[in-house]
Design an enzyme around this catalytic site. Structure first.
Site, PDB file in Angstrom:
ATOM      1  N   HIS A  63       3.207   7.024   5.214  1.00 49.68           N
ATOM      2  CA  HIS A  63       3.774   8.373   5.047  1.00 49.68           C
ATOM      3  C   HIS A  63       3.004   9.183   4.001  1.00 49.68           C
ATOM      4  O   HIS A  63       2.253   8.644   3.178  1.00 49.68           O
ATOM      5  CB  HIS A  63       5.242   8.272   4.637  1.00 49.68           C
ATOM      6  CG  HIS A  63       5.445   7.561   3.330  1.00 49.68           C
ATOM      7  ND1 HIS A  63       5.214   8.155   2.112  1.00 49.68           N
ATOM      8  CD2 HIS A  63       5.823   6.289   3.049  1.00 49.68           C
ATOM      9  CE1 HIS A  63       5.466   7.300   1.132  1.00 49.68           C
ATOM     10  NE2 HIS A  63       5.827   6.146   1.677  1.00 49.68           N
ATOM     11  N   GLU A  99      10.747   0.541   4.268  1.00 51.50           N
ATOM     12  CA  GLU A  99      10.080  -0.120   3.156  1.00 51.50           C
ATOM     13  C   GLU A  99      10.963  -1.250   2.633  1.00 51.50           C
ATOM     14  O   GLU A  99      12.162  -1.333   2.943  1.00 51.50           O
ATOM     15  CB  GLU A  99       9.788   0.903   2.049  1.00 51.50           C
ATOM     16  CG  GLU A  99       9.056   0.374   0.831  1.00 51.50           C
ATOM     17  CD  GLU A  99       7.690  -0.226   1.145  1.00 51.50           C
ATOM     18  OE1 GLU A  99       7.670  -1.359   1.692  1.00 51.50           O
ATOM     19  OE2 GLU A  99       6.674   0.405   0.835  1.00 51.50           O
TER      20      GLU A  99
END
EC number: 3.1.3.73
Length: 206
Positions: A10, A83
């Site tokens: 990202h 994550e």
């Protein structure tokens, strides 16, 4: 029949810029992070991409949506691609974690597969869910090209599994914001790493 998995970390967030652990904390992209994603979207715009997947956290979600826009693609969100849950470490810097958690912090850097982060995850738990997600994507899109927007830890794990690495050392793989990593799979269990942490689409800010 090869399946191309284009792994994208990202774009930048404020916590990235501040060196803080993010984990499951839903920190949005900065405007710089959005611009980073737009530069990669331009790079990928001429490719035939069959599907877009993303973690369900907003920083990965928005990155994937920017990448999908030139292709008018739909993004599918998978919580399994989140994550690592850093629990009580989220919002802290490396230095703050080392000072506050001492030996446990040292264990994380040497044996993360079995180290339990307070109120968080062991790395092995993340390995298990990432493996399920990638296996599902490969089964759904055999012979196609898929973009997966996710997180540094997740991409390191996916690459580490593909290459048969000892994942206790996964953190030695550098992953920059909006870097591109390409794996080409032959079936679901054989992969070749064709590109890793490539950021040639980003302006040189040195």
């Amino acid at each position: 029949m090869k399946t191309g998995i284009y792994l994208v970390r990202h774009g930048e967030t404020a916590w990235n810029a501040g060196g803080k652990f993010q984990g499951h904390s839903d920190i949005p992209l900065t405007e710089r992070g959005r611009e980073q994603a737009r530069t990669l979207a331009a790079r990928l715009s001429s490719l035939k991409i069959d599907a877009f997947y993303s973690s369900d956290l907003s920083r990965a979600r928005e990155t994937a949506e920017i990448l999908a826009e030139p292709h008018q693609g739909t993004v599918y969100y998978l919580p399994e691609l989140r994550e690592i849950n850093f629990g009580q470490w989220e919002g802290l810097t490396f230095k703050e974690i080392a000072e506050a958690y001492g030996e446990l912090s040292t264990q994380w850097w040497t044996t993360p597969l079995t180290t339990q982060i307070p109120a968080g995850e062991r790395l092995q738990q993340v390995v298990d869910r990432c493996t399920r997600a990638i296996t599902d994507i490969l089964n759904r899109h055999a012979g196609e090209t898929v973009v997966v927007a996710a997180h540094g830890g997740v991409i390191r794990i996916i690459v580490g599994i593909a290459l048969g690495l000892d994942l206790n050392f996964f953190w030695k793989l550098r992953l920059d914001n909006v870097s591109l990593t390409i794996l080409k799979y032959h079936g679901s269990d054989k992969a070749i790493l064709e590109l890793f942490n490539d950021t040639c689409h980003l302006p040189d800010e040195s």
